[in-house]
Design a protein around this motif. Structure first.
Motif, PDB file in Angstrom:
ATOM      1  N   VAL A 162      -5.941 -11.295  -0.605  1.00 19.16           N
ATOM      2  CA  VAL A 162      -5.593 -10.412  -1.553  1.00 19.16           C
ATOM      3  C   VAL A 162      -4.077 -10.367  -1.741  1.00 19.16           C
ATOM      4  O   VAL A 162      -3.620 -10.167  -2.797  1.00 19.16           O
ATOM      5  N   ILE A 163      -3.519 -10.448  -0.750  1.00 21.52           N
ATOM      6  CA  ILE A 163      -1.938 -10.319  -0.970  1.00 21.52           C
ATOM      7  C   ILE A 163      -1.479 -11.492  -1.386  1.00 21.52           C
ATOM      8  O   ILE A 163      -0.806 -11.618  -2.476  1.00 21.52           O
ATOM      9  N   ARG A 164      -1.690 -12.686  -1.262  1.00 23.00           N
ATOM     10  CA  ARG A 164      -1.379 -13.861  -1.895  1.00 23.00           C
ATOM     11  C   ARG A 164      -1.912 -13.725  -3.410  1.00 23.00           C
ATOM     12  O   ARG A 164      -1.070 -14.323  -4.261  1.00 23.00           O
ATOM     13  N   ASN A 165      -2.999 -13.342  -3.631  1.00 22.31           N
ATOM     14  CA  ASN A 165      -3.657 -13.439  -5.112  1.00 22.31           C
ATOM     15  C   ASN A 165      -2.806 -12.443  -5.706  1.00 22.31           C
ATOM     16  O   ASN A 165      -2.376 -12.650  -7.214  1.00 22.31           O
ATOM     17  N   SER A 166      -2.428 -11.299  -5.228  1.00 21.17           N
ATOM     18  CA  SER A 166      -1.746 -10.159  -6.127  1.00 21.17           C
ATOM     19  C   SER A 166      -0.331 -10.544  -6.322  1.00 21.17           C
ATOM     20  O   SER A 166       0.284 -10.064  -7.424  1.00 21.17           O
ATOM     21  N   LEU A 167       0.513 -11.439  -5.539  1.00 14.95           N
ATOM     22  CA  LEU A 167       1.755 -11.782  -6.003  1.00 14.95           C
ATOM     23  C   LEU A 167       1.965 -12.335  -7.155  1.00 14.95           C
ATOM     24  O   LEU A 167       2.878 -12.151  -7.867  1.00 14.95           O
ATOM     25  N   GLY A 168       0.932 -13.286  -7.428  1.00 14.63           N
ATOM     26  CA  GLY A 168       1.088 -13.847  -8.875  1.00 14.63           C
ATOM     27  C   GLY A 168       0.759 -13.121  -9.976  1.00 14.63           C
ATOM     28  O   GLY A 168       1.280 -13.064 -10.940  1.00 14.63           O
ATOM     29  N   LEU A 169      -0.255 -12.147  -9.691  1.00 14.18           N
ATOM     30  CA  LEU A 169      -0.778 -11.192 -10.691  1.00 14.18           C
ATOM     31  C   LEU A 169       0.382 -10.291 -10.984  1.00 14.18           C
ATOM     32  O   LEU A 169       0.273  -9.710 -12.224  1.00 14.18           O
ATOM     33  N   LEU A 170       1.021  -9.830 -10.269  1.00 10.60           N
ATOM     34  CA  LEU A 170       2.132  -8.593 -10.368  1.00 10.60           C
ATOM     35  C   LEU A 170       3.601  -9.341 -10.687  1.00 10.60           C
ATOM     36  O   LEU A 170       4.313  -8.640 -10.952  1.00 10.60           O
ATOM     37  N   GLY A 171       3.603 -10.595 -10.810  1.00  5.68           N
ATOM     38  CA  GLY A 171       4.818 -11.300 -11.212  1.00  5.68           C
ATOM     39  C   GLY A 171       5.883 -11.365 -10.228  1.00  5.68           C
ATOM     40  O   GLY A 171       7.029 -11.717 -10.282  1.00  5.68           O
ATOM     41  N   ILE A 172       5.405 -11.320  -8.787  1.00  5.43           N
ATOM     42  CA  ILE A 172       6.246 -11.614  -7.823  1.00  5.43           C
ATOM     43  C   ILE A 172       6.276 -12.890  -7.372  1.00  5.43           C
ATOM     44  O   ILE A 172       5.061 -13.505  -7.270  1.00  5.43           O
ATOM     45  N   ASN A 173       7.600 -13.464  -6.892  1.00  2.81           N
ATOM     46  CA  ASN A 173       7.708 -14.929  -6.621  1.00  2.81           C
ATOM     47  C   ASN A 173       6.862 -15.080  -5.312  1.00  2.81           C
ATOM     48  O   ASN A 173       6.881 -14.296  -4.337  1.00  2.81           O
ATOM     49  N   ALA A 174       6.006 -16.190  -5.509  1.00  5.97           N
ATOM     50  CA  ALA A 174       5.166 -16.552  -4.108  1.00  5.97           C
ATOM     51  C   ALA A 174       5.862 -16.941  -3.015  1.00  5.97           C
ATOM     52  O   ALA A 174       5.277 -16.684  -1.672  1.00  5.97           O
ATOM     53  N   PHE A 175       7.445 -17.093  -2.803  1.00  4.40           N
ATOM     54  CA  PHE A 175       7.869 -17.252  -1.882  1.00  4.40           C
ATOM     55  C   PHE A 175       7.729 -15.972  -0.697  1.00  4.40           C
ATOM     56  O   PHE A 175       8.336 -16.080   0.203  1.00  4.40           O
ATOM     57  N   TRP A 176       7.753 -14.754  -1.358  1.00  6.91           N
ATOM     58  CA  TRP A 176       7.502 -13.514  -0.602  1.00  6.91           C
ATOM     59  C   TRP A 176       6.273 -13.422   0.240  1.00  6.91           C
ATOM     60  O   TRP A 176       6.303 -12.470   1.112  1.00  6.91           O
ATOM     61  N   GLN A 177       5.254 -14.504   0.223  1.00  7.50           N
ATOM     62  CA  GLN A 177       4.032 -14.304   0.597  1.00  7.50           C
ATOM     63  C   GLN A 177       4.395 -14.354   2.231  1.00  7.50           C
ATOM     64  O   GLN A 177       3.641 -13.687   2.921  1.00  7.50           O
ATOM     65  N   GLY A 178       5.221 -15.210   2.834  1.00  7.89           N
ATOM     66  CA  GLY A 178       5.503 -15.406   4.363  1.00  7.89           C
ATOM     67  C   GLY A 178       6.027 -13.847   4.793  1.00  7.89           C
ATOM     68  O   GLY A 178       5.482 -13.559   5.849  1.00  7.89           O
ATOM     69  N   CYS A 179       6.863 -13.136   4.141  1.00  9.24           N
ATOM     70  CA  CYS A 179       7.385 -11.868   4.319  1.00  9.24           C
ATOM     71  C   CYS A 179       6.083 -10.835   4.662  1.00  9.24           C
ATOM     72  O   CYS A 179       6.262 -10.323   5.376  1.00  9.24           O
ATOM     73  N   PHE A 180       5.164 -10.829   3.643  1.00 11.78           N
ATOM     74  CA  PHE A 180       3.991  -9.933   3.580  1.00 11.78           C
ATOM     75  C   PHE A 180       3.282 -10.044   4.914  1.00 11.78           C
ATOM     76  O   PHE A 180       2.941  -9.384   5.454  1.00 11.78           O
ATOM     77  N   ILE A 181       2.919 -11.420   5.022  1.00  9.80           N
ATOM     78  CA  ILE A 181       1.934 -11.982   5.960  1.00  9.80           C
ATOM     79  C   ILE A 181       2.655 -11.480   7.594  1.00  9.80           C
ATOM     80  O   ILE A 181       2.094 -11.183   8.455  1.00  9.80           O
ATOM     81  N   GLY A 182       3.909 -11.796   7.718  1.00  7.92           N
ATOM     82  CA  GLY A 182       4.573 -11.615   8.863  1.00  7.92           C
ATOM     83  C   GLY A 182       4.682 -10.083   9.019  1.00  7.92           C
ATOM     84  O   GLY A 182       4.670  -9.700  10.293  1.00  7.92           O
ATOM     85  N   GLY A 183       4.904  -9.416   8.040  1.00  3.58           N
ATOM     86  CA  GLY A 183       4.732  -7.992   8.407  1.00  3.58           C
ATOM     87  C   GLY A 183       3.662  -7.479   8.546  1.00  3.58           C
ATOM     88  O   GLY A 183       3.753  -6.550   9.324  1.00  3.58           O
TER      89      GLY A 183
END
Length: 332
Positions: free
Chosen positions: A293-314
């Protein structure tokens, strides 16, 4: 002081409810639900049938491997090789079928490879006393290298006479339009949950994670159980590799790269304790769902996909913090 039957029942009900609400899995599930509600209102494309179909299908690959990883973590171990094992098993399947063999032979070769890798890891860890981190980190490199050797580092996209069968296996939707990988995930989760909850093997797994020395003294065959657990972990990666090959329709040597982080994150976020002794099959699915859901939401919200690692690590850090705070409260 006498206690009435109604008071006893009420206390048990409160205890049951407190147990559910006190579990990490419950709050992660709530987070997934709230995130889905928010995204449904914030975007026009999240709640569409196509996007839901993609989310449920994409989550399966991490979730299936997380089921095997959960068993490993419950015993107090770790398996860093699952992404590379997925790559190796996918490549073995592709190469065997590309050579003209049927899908049954290809799947058998892939599953056999996974079990062999898992047994190798397990024997080194359980019988020779190697640290799980070192063994599986080494296998991470070995398995991917073997995948490159098997394919000569090329893309395999032709699977012989049973090409269409493989694509249907991983990319079809045979029951009520539900993607096949989702059905496989549900079945495997039910099997894993049953094994952990109702079998002697499951009790042994928890006993080893809770106190390995005590488990040995009580007659638990610790080395043998550990070997089986690592074989199950590799097998889950092999099964995910077979399914993903059918879904993608091609195999490259970078498939599964970095997947071990997502798998471990799914298990830990879902409630598995890295110290051992705690974990559930349902938690693995919920953790994997939150990551997707986090990964999918990044693209839908226009957030850079490179932030995915930060969200998962957090999310991993928060999960461990939650577990730590819960243990401190119980200690008090």
């Amino acid at each position: 002081m006498a206690v009435t039957l109604d008071q006893t029942i009420g206390q048990k009900q409160r205890s049951w409810l407190a147990t559910i609400m006190g579990g990490q899995t419950f709050w992660v599930l709530i987070a997934v639900i709230l995130a889905c509600i928010f995204l449904s209102m914030a975007t026009d494309s999240f709640a569409t049938a196509k996007n839901i179909y993609n989310i449920t299908r994409n989550v399966t690959f991490v979730a299936i491997i997380a089921l095997g990883m959960t068993l490993v973590i419950i015993t107090g171990g770790i398996d860093l090789s699952v992404g590379s094992v997925l790559c190796l098993c996918s490549m073995v399947l592709a190469v065997v079928m590309h050579a003209g063999y049927g899908i049954e032979v290809g799947i058998a070769a892939s599953i056999g490879t996974a079990l062999l890798v898992g047994a190798f890891n397990g024997v080194l860890i359980a019988y020779l006393g190697f640290p799980p981190f070192v063994v599986t980190l080494g296998m991470l490199s070995i398995a991917r290298s073997l995948a490159m050797v098997a394919s000569n580092n090329t893309v395999v996209f032709e699977f012989g006479p049973d090409h269409d069968k493989l694509l249907a296996l991983g990319g079809g939707a045979w029951v009520f339009g539900i993607a096949n990988p989702v059905l496989y995930m549900v079945v495997l989760a039910l099997i894993t949950g049953f094994v952990l909850r109702w079998t002697k093997f499951g009790r042994y797994v928890f006993a080893i994670g809770g106190n390995e020395h005590a488990a040995t003294l009580t007659g638990v065959p610790v080395p043998r159980i550990k070997v089986i657990v690592y074989m199950i972990s590799a097998l889950s990666a092999g099964v995910a590799g077979i399914i993903q090959t059918g879904w993608l329709g091609a195999v490259t040597t970078n498939i599964g790269a970095g997947m071990e982080l997502q798998v471990i994150a799914a298990a830990v976020i879902g409630g598995a304790n890295l110290a051992g002794g705690v974990g559930t099959a349902f938690g693995a699915l919920v953790g994997a769902a939150l990551i997707e859901v986090i990964r999918n939401s990044l693209g839908l919200l226009g957030i850079n996909a490179f932030w995915q690692g930060c969200f998962i690590g957090g999310a991993i850090v928060l999960a461990v913090l939650f577990d730590r705070l819960r243990n401190l409260r119980q200690g008090e």
